[in-house]
Write an enzyme that holds these catalytic residues in place. Structure first.
Site, PDB file in Angstrom:
ATOM      1  N   ARG A  81       8.783  39.939   2.698  1.00 26.80           N
ATOM      2  CA  ARG A  81      10.134  39.694   3.220  1.00 26.80           C
ATOM      3  C   ARG A  81      11.194  40.167   2.232  1.00 26.80           C
ATOM      4  NH1 ARG A  81       8.874  33.569   5.308  1.00 26.80           N
ATOM      5  NH2 ARG A  81       7.902  34.110   7.317  1.00 26.80           N
ATOM      6  N   ASP A  99       2.226  38.130  13.699  1.00 32.28           N
ATOM      7  CA  ASP A  99       1.383  37.570  14.745  1.00 32.28           C
ATOM      8  C   ASP A  99       2.195  36.881  15.845  1.00 32.28           C
ATOM      9  OD1 ASP A  99       2.130  35.663  12.938  1.00 32.28           O
ATOM     10  OD2 ASP A  99       0.108  35.055  12.395  1.00 32.28           O
ATOM     11  N   GLU A 182       8.410  28.187   1.593  1.00 32.71           N
ATOM     12  CA  GLU A 182       9.426  29.074   1.022  1.00 32.71           C
ATOM     13  C   GLU A 182      10.532  29.379   2.024  1.00 32.71           C
ATOM     14  OE1 GLU A 182       7.242  31.280   3.697  1.00 32.71           O
ATOM     15  OE2 GLU A 182       6.376  30.117   2.053  1.00 32.71           O
ATOM     16  N   ASP A 183      10.168  29.435   3.312  1.00 32.79           N
ATOM     17  CA  ASP A 183      11.181  29.719   4.329  1.00 32.79           C
ATOM     18  C   ASP A 183      12.120  28.540   4.529  1.00 32.79           C
ATOM     19  OD1 ASP A 183       9.035  28.289   5.316  1.00 32.79           O
ATOM     20  OD2 ASP A 183       8.906  29.376   7.214  1.00 32.79           O
ATOM     21  N   ARG A 211      -2.912  31.676  16.194  1.00 34.25           N
ATOM     22  CA  ARG A 211      -4.034  32.611  16.065  1.00 34.25           C
ATOM     23  C   ARG A 211      -5.352  31.893  16.339  1.00 34.25           C
ATOM     24  NH1 ARG A 211      -2.958  37.066  11.506  1.00 34.25           N
ATOM     25  NH2 ARG A 211      -5.202  37.270  11.805  1.00 34.25           N
TER      26      ARG A 211
END
Length: 404
Positions: A81, A99, A182-183, A211
């Site tokens: 990112r 995904d 972290e986001d 997934r």
């Protein structure tokens, strides 16, 4: 093809993303925003499953500007990112997981929303595919709001539209030392620094895909990494806000979403060493940021568990968790002519336990579900005053938006 300044840079970090990446890229190609107004920056983070080749084929075929960067595996989503953000030239950036996929018209609607209101962050409605998605913030579309007067604090994933000038002005990047959460730190900082946030609630802009191989990044990580994430988020909030009601409102999020799940049913399966370690990891967070302003914003069973964590009472905590796991209901205890309701979870008024009564006291939003409870005059006055303040704030927001 290249464009001088596209409207939006879509940043995709891909690691072992096949076959999900095919549908992800198809959702970008299907966007209704003019391809000349979109750039894609895709970072193959050391994949061995053909993800990089898929990105190269996409770049050669589509009519929008696509940059493909191939690098050694960085170990997490932050590195790709940040690499993509450093290359971005769009007025806005959108972080798309390889995904997942965009909804139809997503970019067009979000860019239009930001341009119309001058807001720095736009949240588009998220739906889950074979996994849960956040729900509480999609009640209605909001042209302009903030992190204090809405539920957006409960969606801190990176899949938002961010004004790139905001990120560059404050040198914002994802913390590559964090392996999970972290986001959350990045997005919370953006909320706090933003000149307004918009919410597109009436149109699905993002599909969060589960997934089948269970490798989605948010599912990975040990409990120690969760505490690292909670520490980073609480420290950010404390750094950006002085002590008080606003800080407490936001502190609810890390305690409720990150810390509390470590003291749910999984705690009963933990061995004694893990239980002790979890309490040790929680202690500095509880000592620094757990207070009455945070606790009274929680339901009784949430507050009770976190109180026992703060006190280091693993023995009492296990009893409460077992009570909840068995789906038992606490007895309601009404006092003060029905204006005070206690929920008698384990150890209520047990002298040996020594848990204060106030921990079991239900706040009005929880108490109103119990027959016989009635709101006292003080609470009624405060609720009316709060509604009046909210109405004034909404009027000011509308006038500000109209003037812009």
């Amino acid at each position: 093809m290249t464009v001088a300044e596209p409207d939006v840079s879509v940043i995709i970090g891909a690691y072992e993303a096949m076959p999900y990446l095919v549908e992800c890229l198809a959702s970008v190609e299907a966007q209704t925003l003019d391809p000349a107004r979109i750039e894609v920056i895709a970072v193959d983070d050391g994949s061995t499953d053909g993800s990089g080749d898929c990105l190269e084929e996409f770049a050669a075929r589509v009519p929008m500007a696509v940059t493909v960067i191939r690098q050694e595996n960085s170990g997490g989503p932050s590195g790709p990112r940040n690499v993509g953000l450093a290359k971005a030239t769009g007025r806005y950036v959108f972080f798309l997981d390889a995904d997942d996929r965009l909804g139809p018209e997503a970019l067009e609607r979000m860019v239009a929303m930001a341009d119309r209101n001058g807001t720095d962050v736009v949240l588009g409605r998220v739906e889950g595919v074979n996994r849960k998605a956040p729900r509480s913030m999609w009640g209605k579309t909001l042209e302009r709001t903030d992190v204090f007067s809405s539920n957006i604090k409960f969606t801190l994933s990176a899949q938002k539209l961010f004004r790139r000038a905001l990120l560059e002005r404050h040198g914002m990047r994802f913390d590559e030392s964090l392996w999970t959460g972290e986001d959350a730190v990045f997005t919370m900082e953006a909320y706090l620094r933003a000149d307004g946030v918009s919410v597109v609630a009436d149109h699905t802009c993002y599909y969060l895909v589960g997934r089948s191989d269970g490798k989605h990044v948010t599912k990975s990580g040990s409990y120690t990494l969760r505490f690292d994430s909670a520490r980073a988020l609480t420290e950010l909030i404390a750094r950006m806000l002085p002590p008080g009601a606003k800080r407490d409102v936001l502190m609810v999020r890390p305690f409720l979403v990150t810390v509390l799940p470590q003291f749910g049913p999984v705690f009963l399966r933990d061995d004694e060493d893990v239980r002790r370690t979890k309490l040790e990891l929680a202690k500095p967070l509880m000592d620094a940021y757990w207070n009455e302003g945070v606790s009274h914003r929680l339901k009784v069973h949430e507050r009770l568990r976190l109180h026992l964590v703060a006190e280091g009472r693993a023995d009492l905590l296990a009893d409460v968790i077992e009570f909840l796991r068995n789906k038992r209901e606490p007895d309601p205890v009404l006092e003060k002519r029905g204006t005070r309701l206690y929920l008698a979870y384990p150890h209520f008024r047990d002298r040996a336990a020594g848990v204060p009564d106030r921990v079991y006291l239900a706040e009005p939003r929880e108490a109103k579900a119990f027959p016989g409870w009635r709101q006292g005059p003080a609470e009624s006055f405060l609720r009316r005053a709060a509604r009046k303040v909210r109405r004034k704030l909404r009027r000011l927001t509308v006038r500000r938006t109209a003037a812009a």
